[in-house]
Write an enzyme that holds these catalytic residues in place. Sequence first.
Site, PDB file in Angstrom:
ATOM      1  N   MET A  87       0.673  -0.944  -0.269  1.00 54.45           N
ATOM      2  CA  MET A  87      -0.233  -0.280  -0.112  1.00 54.45           C
ATOM      3  C   MET A  87       0.852   1.660  -0.066  1.00 54.45           C
ATOM      4  O   MET A  87       0.391   1.956   0.344  1.00 54.45           O
ATOM      5  CB  MET A  87      -0.937  -0.298   0.924  1.00 54.45           C
ATOM      6  CG  MET A  87      -2.095  -1.426   1.095  1.00 54.45           C
ATOM      7  SD  MET A  87      -2.642  -1.080  -0.377  1.00 54.45           S
ATOM      8  CE  MET A  87      -3.942  -0.216  -0.515  1.00 54.45           C
ATOM      9  N   HIS A 106      -4.567  -5.197  -8.198  1.00 53.40           N
ATOM     10  CA  HIS A 106      -6.136  -4.458  -7.679  1.00 53.40           C
ATOM     11  C   HIS A 106      -7.212  -4.570  -7.929  1.00 53.40           C
ATOM     12  O   HIS A 106      -7.644  -4.689  -8.642  1.00 53.40           O
ATOM     13  CB  HIS A 106      -5.503  -2.856  -8.729  1.00 53.40           C
ATOM     14  CG  HIS A 106      -6.325  -1.488  -8.053  1.00 53.40           C
ATOM     15  ND1 HIS A 106      -6.084  -0.860  -7.332  1.00 53.40           N
ATOM     16  CD2 HIS A 106      -7.978  -1.747  -8.927  1.00 53.40           C
ATOM     17  CE1 HIS A 106      -7.108   0.369  -7.284  1.00 53.40           C
ATOM     18  NE2 HIS A 106      -7.748   0.195  -8.032  1.00 53.40           N
TER      19      HIS A 106
HETATM   20  C1  GAR Z   1      -5.993  -6.935  -1.486  1.00 57.15           C
HETATM   21  O1  GAR Z   1      -7.135  -6.538  -1.576  1.00 57.15           O
HETATM   22  C2  GAR Z   1      -5.071  -5.904  -2.783  1.00 57.15           C
HETATM   23  O2  GAR Z   1      -6.541  -6.174  -3.671  1.00 57.15           O
HETATM   24  C3  GAR Z   1      -5.589  -4.886  -2.374  1.00 57.15           C
HETATM   25  O3  GAR Z   1      -5.296  -4.856  -0.895  1.00 57.15           O
HETATM   26  C4  GAR Z   1      -5.959  -5.832  -0.503  1.00 57.15           C
HETATM   27  C5  GAR Z   1      -4.876  -6.250   0.283  1.00 57.15           C
HETATM   28  O4  GAR Z   1      -5.093  -7.884   0.990  1.00 57.15           O
HETATM   29  N1  GAR Z   1      -4.483  -3.813  -3.033  1.00 57.15           N
HETATM   30  C6  GAR Z   1      -4.319  -2.745  -3.122  1.00 57.15           C
HETATM   31  O5  GAR Z   1      -5.867  -2.259  -3.004  1.00 57.15           O
HETATM   32  C7  GAR Z   1      -3.310  -1.993  -4.264  1.00 57.15           C
HETATM   33  N2  GAR Z   1      -3.416  -0.782  -4.318  1.00 57.15           N
HETATM   34  P1  GAR Z   1      -3.894  -9.071   1.341  1.00 57.15           P
HETATM   35  O6  GAR Z   1      -3.207  -7.830   1.757  1.00 57.15           O
HETATM   36  O7  GAR Z   1      -5.284  -9.905   2.118  1.00 57.15           O
HETATM   37  O8  GAR Z   1      -3.739  -9.527   0.035  1.00 57.15           O
END
Ligand code: GAR
Length: 214
Positions: A87, A106
């Site tokens: 992030m 994304h």
């Molecule tokens: C996921 O939904 C991913 O797509 C999103 O954060 C989450 C992470 O979950 N990514 C973003 O928003 C990137 N800008 P995770 O840590 O359980 O994989």
Amino acid sequence: MTMRAVILISGRGSNMQALLEAGLPVDFACVISNRPEAAGLAIAARHGVPTVVIDHRQHDGRAAFDAALAEEIDRHAPDLVILAGFMRVLTEDFVRHYANRLVNIHPALLPAFPGLDTHARALAAGVKLHGCTVHFVTPEVDAGPIIAQAAVPVLADDTPETLAARVLRQEHRLFPLAVRWLAEGRVRLREDGGTALLPARDGDVDDALISPTG
Ligand code: GAR
């Protein structure tokens, strides 16, 4: 030759876990988190993957953090750097250094809803299909060549949480699929800036995901 990959995370790490458990022809050299408290670090360790924390709060500015991050990544000489819920916005220098070997997932059907709070924004916009995108990372945030997408219906009684959960289940399918194609050398960057999956599939496709179903 087996592809070597480094995964970057910031938190829960469920996409990372899906990648580690997919039986991919990939050597996961290291998982790096910019947050020491990221739950995904313990999951990676359980899978026997070395973990490193590079805390962005310990660095003076974006460029210094990205330089430290790149130094650690380059120690592993990866063919692919995977952003799995990472992030942090990355500097242009960093992104260019990893051109064509940096991919992200994304939680929206790009180019719709780049940035944050994608599920709430999708609900507010009233779209009937939503989903997730795996794409190459370029300096413009969430705008690089799309490799693959998965779509889900948006239901009448959805909340951002129920929609996020439906999308996340598809993220866990889509990301391993896309990384497998990358590892197999099947993703080609086209001259027009898009990507193509090899071998190309012939013929028309007549099926569609329609939402609502009536
Ligand atoms: C996921 O939904 C991913 O797509 C999103 O954060 C989450 C992470 O979950 N990514 C973003 O928003 C990137 N800008 P995770 O840590 O359980 O994989």
